[in-house]
Design a protein around this motif. Structure first.
Motif, PDB file in Angstrom:
ATOM      1  N   VAL A   1       2.511  16.355   1.816  1.00 60.46           N
ATOM      2  CA  VAL A   1       3.898  16.521   1.387  1.00 60.46           C
ATOM      3  C   VAL A   1       4.062  16.181  -0.090  1.00 60.46           C
ATOM      4  O   VAL A   1       4.796  16.858  -0.814  1.00 60.46           O
ATOM      5  CB  VAL A   1       4.841  15.660   2.253  1.00 60.46           C
ATOM      6  CG1 VAL A   1       6.261  15.702   1.714  1.00 60.46           C
ATOM      7  CG2 VAL A   1       4.809  16.135   3.692  1.00 60.46           C
ATOM      8  N   ALA A   2       3.386  15.128  -0.551  1.00 56.34           N
ATOM      9  CA  ALA A   2       3.576  14.674  -1.927  1.00 56.34           C
ATOM     10  C   ALA A   2       3.230  15.756  -2.938  1.00 56.34           C
ATOM     11  O   ALA A   2       3.968  15.973  -3.907  1.00 56.34           O
ATOM     12  CB  ALA A   2       2.733  13.423  -2.181  1.00 56.34           C
TER      13      ALA A   2
ATOM     14  N   LEU B   1       3.430   5.900  -2.869  1.00 48.74           N
ATOM     15  CA  LEU B   1       4.641   6.643  -3.217  1.00 48.74           C
ATOM     16  C   LEU B   1       4.846   6.704  -4.730  1.00 48.74           C
ATOM     17  O   LEU B   1       5.248   7.747  -5.276  1.00 48.74           O
ATOM     18  CB  LEU B   1       5.860   6.000  -2.549  1.00 48.74           C
ATOM     19  CG  LEU B   1       5.990   6.207  -1.038  1.00 48.74           C
ATOM     20  CD1 LEU B   1       7.099   5.331  -0.468  1.00 48.74           C
ATOM     21  CD2 LEU B   1       6.265   7.670  -0.713  1.00 48.74           C
ATOM     22  N   VAL B   2       4.551   5.608  -5.415  1.00 49.01           N
ATOM     23  CA  VAL B   2       4.707   5.602  -6.867  1.00 49.01           C
ATOM     24  C   VAL B   2       3.693   6.529  -7.523  1.00 49.01           C
ATOM     25  O   VAL B   2       4.032   7.336  -8.397  1.00 49.01           O
ATOM     26  CB  VAL B   2       4.564   4.160  -7.414  1.00 49.01           C
ATOM     27  CG1 VAL B   2       4.456   4.175  -8.939  1.00 49.01           C
ATOM     28  CG2 VAL B   2       5.745   3.311  -6.982  1.00 49.01           C
ATOM     29  N   GLY B   3       2.421   6.415  -7.100  1.00 47.95           N
ATOM     30  CA  GLY B   3       1.375   7.204  -7.737  1.00 47.95           C
ATOM     31  C   GLY B   3       1.392   8.671  -7.377  1.00 47.95           C
ATOM     32  O   GLY B   3       1.120   9.538  -8.227  1.00 47.95           O
ATOM     33  N   ALA B   4       1.716   8.988  -6.120  1.00 41.42           N
ATOM     34  CA  ALA B   4       1.633  10.373  -5.654  1.00 41.42           C
ATOM     35  C   ALA B   4       2.945  11.133  -5.763  1.00 41.42           C
ATOM     36  O   ALA B   4       2.948  12.360  -5.727  1.00 41.42           O
ATOM     37  CB  ALA B   4       1.146  10.415  -4.203  1.00 41.42           C
ATOM     38  N   VAL B   5       4.066  10.401  -5.892  1.00 41.99           N
ATOM     39  CA  VAL B   5       5.359  11.085  -5.913  1.00 41.99           C
ATOM     40  C   VAL B   5       6.161  10.736  -7.166  1.00 41.99           C
ATOM     41  O   VAL B   5       6.451  11.597  -8.003  1.00 41.99           O
ATOM     42  CB  VAL B   5       6.183  10.761  -4.647  1.00 41.99           C
ATOM     43  CG1 VAL B   5       7.534  11.471  -4.699  1.00 41.99           C
ATOM     44  CG2 VAL B   5       5.427  11.171  -3.383  1.00 41.99           C
TER      45      VAL B   5
ATOM     46  N   LEU C   1       4.291  10.028   5.688  1.00 41.71           N
ATOM     47  CA  LEU C   1       4.117  11.473   5.552  1.00 41.71           C
ATOM     48  C   LEU C   1       4.471  11.929   4.139  1.00 41.71           C
ATOM     49  O   LEU C   1       3.777  12.750   3.548  1.00 41.71           O
ATOM     50  CB  LEU C   1       4.979  12.204   6.581  1.00 41.71           C
ATOM     51  CG  LEU C   1       4.879  13.731   6.597  1.00 41.71           C
ATOM     52  CD1 LEU C   1       3.470  14.170   6.956  1.00 41.71           C
ATOM     53  CD2 LEU C   1       5.884  14.325   7.572  1.00 41.71           C
ATOM     54  N   VAL C   2       5.562  11.387   3.590  1.00 40.90           N
ATOM     55  CA  VAL C   2       5.963  11.756   2.236  1.00 40.90           C
ATOM     56  C   VAL C   2       4.898  11.331   1.227  1.00 40.90           C
ATOM     57  O   VAL C   2       4.613  12.049   0.259  1.00 40.90           O
ATOM     58  CB  VAL C   2       7.323  11.119   1.890  1.00 40.90           C
ATOM     59  CG1 VAL C   2       7.680  11.372   0.430  1.00 40.90           C
ATOM     60  CG2 VAL C   2       8.410  11.679   2.799  1.00 40.90           C
ATOM     61  N   ALA C   3       4.297  10.163   1.454  1.00 44.63           N
ATOM     62  CA  ALA C   3       3.269   9.670   0.531  1.00 44.63           C
ATOM     63  C   ALA C   3       1.945  10.403   0.685  1.00 44.63           C
ATOM     64  O   ALA C   3       1.110  10.352  -0.216  1.00 44.63           O
ATOM     65  CB  ALA C   3       3.049   8.175   0.753  1.00 44.63           C
TER      66      ALA C   3
ATOM     67  N   ALA D   1       0.834  -1.199   0.000  1.00 49.40           N
ATOM     68  CA  ALA D   1       0.000   0.000   0.000  1.00 49.40           C
ATOM     69  C   ALA D   1       0.870   1.250   0.000  1.00 49.40           C
ATOM     70  O   ALA D   1       0.633   2.196  -0.772  1.00 49.40           O
ATOM     71  CB  ALA D   1      -0.928  -0.008   1.214  1.00 49.40           C
ATOM     72  N   LEU D   2       1.891   1.265   0.855  1.00 53.26           N
ATOM     73  CA  LEU D   2       2.783   2.426   0.909  1.00 53.26           C
ATOM     74  C   LEU D   2       3.524   2.604  -0.410  1.00 53.26           C
ATOM     75  O   LEU D   2       3.671   3.722  -0.910  1.00 53.26           O
ATOM     76  CB  LEU D   2       3.777   2.260   2.066  1.00 53.26           C
ATOM     77  CG  LEU D   2       4.811   3.375   2.237  1.00 53.26           C
ATOM     78  CD1 LEU D   2       4.134   4.714   2.466  1.00 53.26           C
ATOM     79  CD2 LEU D   2       5.753   3.044   3.401  1.00 53.26           C
ATOM     80  N   GLY D   3       3.981   1.492  -0.998  1.00 49.86           N
ATOM     81  CA  GLY D   3       4.676   1.581  -2.272  1.00 49.86           C
ATOM     82  C   GLY D   3       3.795   2.130  -3.378  1.00 49.86           C
ATOM     83  O   GLY D   3       4.232   2.962  -4.177  1.00 49.86           O
ATOM     84  N   ALA D   4       2.539   1.689  -3.421  1.00 47.20           N
ATOM     85  CA  ALA D   4       1.614   2.186  -4.443  1.00 47.20           C
ATOM     86  C   ALA D   4       1.370   3.676  -4.278  1.00 47.20           C
ATOM     87  O   ALA D   4       1.319   4.426  -5.266  1.00 47.20           O
ATOM     88  CB  ALA D   4       0.291   1.424  -4.362  1.00 47.20           C
TER      89      ALA D   4
END
Length: 403
Positions: free
Chosen positions: A182-183, A63-67, A176-178, A58-61
Motif C-alpha cells: 500500500v505504501a 510509516l515515517v520511512g515508507a509513507v 497494511l498501510v506501512a 517499529a510501526l512508526g518507523a
C-alpha cells in the motif's frame, strides 16, 4: 518449530526492506527509486525496533520511512508517476470545458485510461491553482495533490465500511498501510486506492444488508475504472444469497443509475475518445502502446502476436465466467468469503489481462487483509438475512466460510 513473535516481526520488516531496495536497484523511475531508499531505511529501523520488542516504535518507523517522508517530498517537489498528472489534468479539463479527454492523443502522456469519476479527484488541484499568490505553490500542492485526495478517499471508505459493520479499530490496517503493497502506490501514484476503498465499502454495505449504499459505492467505483465490474457481481451475489432478489435488484438499479449519471457526459461529448483511451489503450489496442507491461502471463501471451492477444482475452473471459458460475453455485455469505472471492477474480483478471502491472495486485491483497481486520476475532460477519443470525448486521460464531 515456530519462530518467536519478535523474530517473525523483525523478519517481516527485513523482507519489506529487501523489497524496497529492489526499486533503487532495478527501477528507472525517479519516484520509485526515491521511495525505495526512504522505505528501506524505515523498514530497517522498524526491524531493529521489532527485534528489541518495541512494536509501536517499529510501526512508526515504517510509516515515517515508507509513507510520510517520501510522500511529503514528492508532493512538495511535484514528482510522481504520470497518473498523478493525468488525474489533475482531467480535473482541469472538466472545470474548463466539461470534457475529460485530450482529443487525438499522440503520446502516452495524452491518454487518460480512466472513467469520468476519476476527474473529481483532480478537481481540488484545478480549483486551487491560481487561488494563492506568489510563493503559494507549496500550499496548492499540499492541499490539492491528487495522491492526497486518493488516500483520503481510501481511508474514508474503509472507515465508513467499519462503521457499517460495527467493527472496532484494528492494528492490521496501520500495518497494511506501512507495508510496501500500500505504501508504495500511495506515495507515487495513488490512482487505485479509491477503487480499493469503494470495493471494501460496497462489500461492507452488502454484508450489513444495505443494498442502496452498496449500489452507490459500486456506482462511484464503476465511474472510476471498468475493473470495478467484478465487484458488482460479488456484491449482487452476497445480497441475493442473504437478502433475496429484491435487495440485489435495488443494489443493481442504484449502481446502474449512478454509473450512468457519472459516465453519460463523456459518452455524449467524447464517445470515440472514451473508447480509445479507457478501453482500447489499457488492452493494447490503441495507436500508442500502454506502458503497463509487467511480465505477467497475459502480457507475455499477448506479445506473441495477434493469436496470443486473442488467446489471452479468451482465457480472461473464461476465467470471468468461471468466477461468475461460482457465485451462482456457492455464493459467499460472509465478509471474508466475499472479499476472498472478489480478490480471486481480480487477481485472475490482472494476471490474464493483455497489459498489466504488478502494482495492480495490491487491490486484491488489500481486500483480503481489510476484510479480516474488520471481522471480530472468533466471529464471522454474516450477510444480513442469512440463516443462523439475529439482528441486522450481527456477528455469529465463526464457522467454516461457505466460500
Amino acid at each position: 518449530m515456530t519462530p518467536p513473535p519478535v523474530v517473525r516481526r523483525a523478519g517481516g520488516w527485513l523482507l519489506a526492506a529487501v523489497w524496497a531496495l529492489s526499486f533503487p536497484l532495478f527501477s528507472s523511475l525517479g519516484p520509485h527509486r526515491l521511495w525505495g531508499w526512504c522505505a528501506a531505511t524505515g523498514y530497517l529501523a522498524a526491524a531493529g525496533a521489532a527485534a528489541l520488542g518495541r512494536r509501536r516504535a517499529a510501526l512508526g518507523a515504517a510509516l515515517v520511512g515508507a509513507v510520510a517522508v517520501p510522500l511529503l517530498y514528492l508532493v512538495l517537489t511535484g514528482q510522481g508517476q504520470s497518473e498523478v498528472a493525468v488525474i489533475e489534468r482531467s480535473g482541469r479539463l472538466l472545470l474548463d470545458s466539461g470534457r475529460l479527454y485530450v482529443d487525438g492523443p499522440t503520446r502516452v502522456e495524452d491518454y487518460t485510461p480512466y472513467l469520468p469519476a476519476t476527474a473529481l479527484l483532480g478537481l481540488p488541484r484545478a480549483l486551487l491553482d491560481g487561488a494563492f499568490g506568489p510563493g503559494g505553490e507549496w500550499a496548492v500542492r499540499l492541499s490539492g495533490d491528487a495522491r492526497l485526495w486518493c488516500a483520503a478517499a481510501l481511508f474514508g471508505c474503509l472507515a465508513a465500511g467499519r462503521r457499517l459493520l460495527g467493527s472496532a479499530p484494528s492494528p492490521l490496517l496501520p500495518l497494511l498501510v506501512a507495508s510496501p503493497v500500500v505504501a508504495m502506490p500511495l506515495v507515487v501514484s495513488g490512482v487505485d486506492l479509491p477503487l480499493a476503498g469503494l470495493c471494501c465499502l460496497a462489500l461492507a454495505a452488502a454484508v450489513s444488508g444495505r443494498p442502496v449504499v452498496a449500489g452507490a459505492a459500486l456506482a462511484v467505483a464503476c465511474g472510476l475504472k471498468w475493473t470495478a465490474l467484478p465487484a458488482v457481481a460479488v456484491v449482487l451475489a452476497v445480497l441475493a444469497a442473504g437478502r433475496g432478489p429484491r435487495a440485489a435488484l435495488r443494489c443493481a438499479g442504484t449502481a446502474a443509475l449512478g454509473t450512468a449519471v457519472l459516465v453519460a457526459p463523456a459518452v455524449l461529448l467524447q464517445p470515440a475518445e472514451l473508447w480509445r483511451q479507457v478501453f482500447a489503450f489499457p488492452t493494447g489496442r490503441a495507436e500508442v502502446a500502454t506502458p503497463a507491461g509487467s511480465p505477467l502471463p497475459g502480457h507475455l501471451l499477448a506479445g506473441l502476436g495477434p493469436w496470443g492477444w486473442h488467446l489471452t482475452v479468451g482465457l480472461l473471459v473464461a476465467g470471468g465466467l468461471a468466477v461468475a458460475l461460482s457465485l451462482v453455485v456457492r455464493p459467499p455469505r460472509t465478509l471474508v468469503a466475499a472479499a476472498d472471492r472478489l480478490a480471486f477474480g481480480l487477481t485472475l483478471a490482472f494476471l490474464l489481462a493483455p497489459a498489466g502491472r504488478f502494482g495492480y495486485l495490491a487491490l486484491p491483497l488489500l481486500l483480503v487483509v481489510w476484510a479480516r481486520s474488520a471481522t471480530v476475532p472468533g466471529t464471522s460477519r454474516v450477510v444480513a438475512g442469512s440463516a443462523g443470525r439475529g439482528a441486522r448486521g450481527a456477528a455469529v460464531p465463526h464457522r467454516a466460510n461457505p466460500a
